[in-house]
Design a protein around this motif. Structure first.
Motif, PDB file in Angstrom:
ATOM      1  N   GLU A 252     -81.685 -10.955  -1.385  1.00  0.00           N
ATOM      2  CA  GLU A 252     -81.053 -12.432  -1.246  1.00  0.00           C
ATOM      3  C   GLU A 252     -81.612 -13.001   0.178  1.00  0.00           C
ATOM      4  OE1 GLU A 252     -79.361 -15.790  -1.954  1.00  0.00           O
ATOM      5  OE2 GLU A 252     -79.524 -14.011  -3.363  1.00  0.00           O
ATOM      6  N   LEU A 253     -82.269 -14.119   0.017  1.00  0.00           N
ATOM      7  CA  LEU A 253     -82.833 -14.950   1.098  1.00  0.00           C
ATOM      8  C   LEU A 253     -83.997 -14.196   1.868  1.00  0.00           C
ATOM      9  CD1 LEU A 253     -79.436 -16.255   2.825  1.00  0.00           C
ATOM     10  CD2 LEU A 253     -81.166 -17.527   1.277  1.00  0.00           C
TER      11      LEU A 253
ATOM     12  N   GLY B 259     -96.218 -15.688  -4.009  1.00  0.00           N
ATOM     13  CA  GLY B 259     -95.501 -14.389  -3.984  1.00  0.00           C
ATOM     14  C   GLY B 259     -94.089 -14.803  -4.574  1.00  0.00           C
ATOM     15  N   SER B 260     -92.991 -14.263  -4.227  1.00  0.00           N
ATOM     16  CA  SER B 260     -91.753 -14.784  -4.806  1.00  0.00           C
ATOM     17  C   SER B 260     -90.721 -14.590  -3.839  1.00  0.00           C
ATOM     18  CB  SER B 260     -91.410 -14.217  -6.217  1.00  0.00           C
ATOM     19  OG  SER B 260     -91.239 -12.767  -5.736  1.00  0.00           O
ATOM     20  N   CYS B 261     -89.594 -15.322  -4.001  1.00  0.00           N
ATOM     21  CA  CYS B 261     -88.318 -15.206  -3.345  1.00  0.00           C
ATOM     22  C   CYS B 261     -86.989 -15.251  -3.917  1.00  0.00           C
ATOM     23  CB  CYS B 261     -88.464 -16.051  -1.872  1.00  0.00           C
ATOM     24  SG  CYS B 261     -88.092 -17.658  -2.554  1.00  0.00           S
ATOM     25  N   LEU B 262     -85.827 -14.891  -3.393  1.00  0.00           N
ATOM     26  CA  LEU B 262     -84.602 -14.927  -3.890  1.00  0.00           C
ATOM     27  C   LEU B 262     -83.685 -15.909  -3.093  1.00  0.00           C
ATOM     28  CD1 LEU B 262     -82.786 -14.096  -6.268  1.00  0.00           C
ATOM     29  CD2 LEU B 262     -82.216 -12.080  -4.897  1.00  0.00           C
ATOM     30  N   ILE B 263     -83.172 -17.071  -3.488  1.00  0.00           N
ATOM     31  CA  ILE B 263     -82.444 -17.847  -2.820  1.00  0.00           C
ATOM     32  C   ILE B 263     -81.191 -18.315  -3.862  1.00  0.00           C
ATOM     33  CG2 ILE B 263     -82.235 -20.046  -1.803  1.00  0.00           C
ATOM     34  CD1 ILE B 263     -85.165 -19.876  -1.452  1.00  0.00           C
ATOM     35  N   ASP B 264     -80.154 -17.908  -3.236  1.00  0.00           N
ATOM     36  CA  ASP B 264     -78.636 -18.408  -3.855  1.00  0.00           C
ATOM     37  C   ASP B 264     -78.527 -17.621  -5.358  1.00  0.00           C
ATOM     38  OD1 ASP B 264     -77.467 -19.349  -1.831  1.00  0.00           O
ATOM     39  OD2 ASP B 264     -78.134 -21.593  -2.449  1.00  0.00           O
ATOM     40  N   GLY B 265     -79.370 -16.358  -5.474  1.00  0.00           N
ATOM     41  CA  GLY B 265     -79.367 -15.718  -6.714  1.00  0.00           C
ATOM     42  C   GLY B 265     -80.387 -16.138  -7.702  1.00  0.00           C
TER      43      GLY B 265
ATOM     44  N   ALA C 254     -94.661 -24.230  -1.095  1.00  0.00           N
ATOM     45  CA  ALA C 254     -94.152 -24.958  -2.184  1.00  0.00           C
ATOM     46  C   ALA C 254     -93.208 -23.692  -3.064  1.00  0.00           C
ATOM     47  CB  ALA C 254     -95.083 -25.398  -3.281  1.00  0.00           C
ATOM     48  N   PHE C 255     -92.207 -24.161  -3.524  1.00  0.00           N
ATOM     49  CA  PHE C 255     -91.048 -23.237  -4.464  1.00  0.00           C
ATOM     50  C   PHE C 255     -91.295 -23.809  -5.755  1.00  0.00           C
ATOM     51  CE2 PHE C 255     -90.380 -22.870   0.158  1.00  0.00           C
ATOM     52  CZ  PHE C 255     -90.059 -21.419   0.292  1.00  0.00           C
ATOM     53  N   LYS C 256     -91.045 -22.919  -6.556  1.00  0.00           N
ATOM     54  CA  LYS C 256     -90.937 -23.226  -8.321  1.00  0.00           C
ATOM     55  C   LYS C 256     -90.210 -22.241  -8.855  1.00  0.00           C
ATOM     56  CE  LYS C 256     -93.358 -24.429 -12.337  1.00  0.00           C
ATOM     57  NZ  LYS C 256     -94.509 -24.646 -13.201  1.00  0.00           N
ATOM     58  N   ARG C 257     -88.721 -22.554  -9.435  1.00  0.00           N
ATOM     59  CA  ARG C 257     -88.113 -21.751 -10.125  1.00  0.00           C
ATOM     60  C   ARG C 257     -88.805 -20.929 -11.135  1.00  0.00           C
ATOM     61  NH1 ARG C 257     -81.741 -23.554 -10.307  1.00  0.00           N
ATOM     62  NH2 ARG C 257     -82.100 -21.780 -11.853  1.00  0.00           N
ATOM     63  N   LYS C 258     -88.473 -19.588 -11.018  1.00  0.00           N
ATOM     64  CA  LYS C 258     -89.082 -18.628 -12.074  1.00  0.00           C
ATOM     65  C   LYS C 258     -88.667 -18.851 -13.495  1.00  0.00           C
ATOM     66  CE  LYS C 258     -90.465 -14.715  -9.562  1.00  0.00           C
ATOM     67  NZ  LYS C 258     -90.574 -13.248  -9.514  1.00  0.00           N
ATOM     68  N   ASP C 259     -87.435 -19.604 -13.681  1.00  0.00           N
ATOM     69  CA  ASP C 259     -87.001 -19.940 -15.073  1.00  0.00           C
ATOM     70  C   ASP C 259     -87.348 -21.229 -15.601  1.00  0.00           C
ATOM     71  OD1 ASP C 259     -85.100 -21.089 -13.630  1.00  0.00           O
ATOM     72  OD2 ASP C 259     -83.283 -20.066 -14.158  1.00  0.00           O
ATOM     73  N   ALA C 260     -87.875 -21.977 -14.785  1.00  0.00           N
ATOM     74  CA  ALA C 260     -88.121 -23.287 -15.040  1.00  0.00           C
ATOM     75  C   ALA C 260     -89.189 -23.763 -16.142  1.00  0.00           C
ATOM     76  CB  ALA C 260     -88.628 -24.093 -13.792  1.00  0.00           C
ATOM     77  N   LYS C 261     -88.922 -24.500 -17.245  1.00  0.00           N
ATOM     78  CA  LYS C 261     -89.275 -24.760 -18.386  1.00  0.00           C
ATOM     79  C   LYS C 261     -90.603 -25.600 -17.846  1.00  0.00           C
ATOM     80  CE  LYS C 261     -85.380 -24.678 -21.317  1.00  0.00           C
ATOM     81  NZ  LYS C 261     -84.402 -25.453 -22.009  1.00  0.00           N
ATOM     82  N   PRO C 262     -91.876 -25.320 -18.519  1.00  0.00           N
ATOM     83  CA  PRO C 262     -92.903 -26.184 -18.262  1.00  0.00           C
ATOM     84  C   PRO C 262     -92.763 -27.718 -18.656  1.00  0.00           C
ATOM     85  CG  PRO C 262     -93.658 -24.399 -19.721  1.00  0.00           C
ATOM     86  CD  PRO C 262     -92.211 -24.466 -19.514  1.00  0.00           C
ATOM     87  N   GLU C 263     -93.475 -28.428 -17.762  1.00  0.00           N
ATOM     88  CA  GLU C 263     -93.235 -29.939 -17.889  1.00  0.00           C
ATOM     89  C   GLU C 263     -93.864 -30.167 -19.174  1.00  0.00           C
ATOM     90  OE1 GLU C 263     -93.716 -32.426 -14.579  1.00  0.00           O
ATOM     91  OE2 GLU C 263     -92.929 -30.931 -13.315  1.00  0.00           O
TER      92      GLU C 263
END
Length: 79
Positions: free
Chosen positions: A7-8, A28-34, A55-64
């Motif tokens: 976390e964080l 890379g990747s990170c974990l914020i608030d689960g 820049a941060f992008k949620r891994k579970d975000a659906k493509p626009e």
């Protein structure tokens, strides 16, 4: 033991696949608030020296999805 993001926290690695100037220099990747995020970083030069832009992008975000272009050939009745 396999690597596990805490976390964080997160990790960045040099982007070996960079082919254009606009591509990030590190990813890379990170974990914020689960929630896991992809992280992209660019090294930039400014008046006060070099700095990192992130820049941060949620891994579970659906493509626009882009809306379909409007067609002038629409023969449907609007009522």
């Amino acid at each position: 033991m396999a690597y596990e993001i805490r976390e964080l926290s997160g990790s960045l690695f040099k982007n070996e696949k960079k082919t254009e100037e606009k591509h990030p220099g590190a990813t890379g990747s990170c974990l914020i608030d689960g929630v896991e995020y992809w992280v992209s970083a660019w090294t930039k030069d400014g008046a006060k020296g070099r700095w990192q832009s992130l820049a941060f992008k949620r891994k579970d975000a659906k493509p626009e999805s882009k809306p379909a272009p409007a067609s002038d050939d629409d023969d449907s009745i609007p009522f």
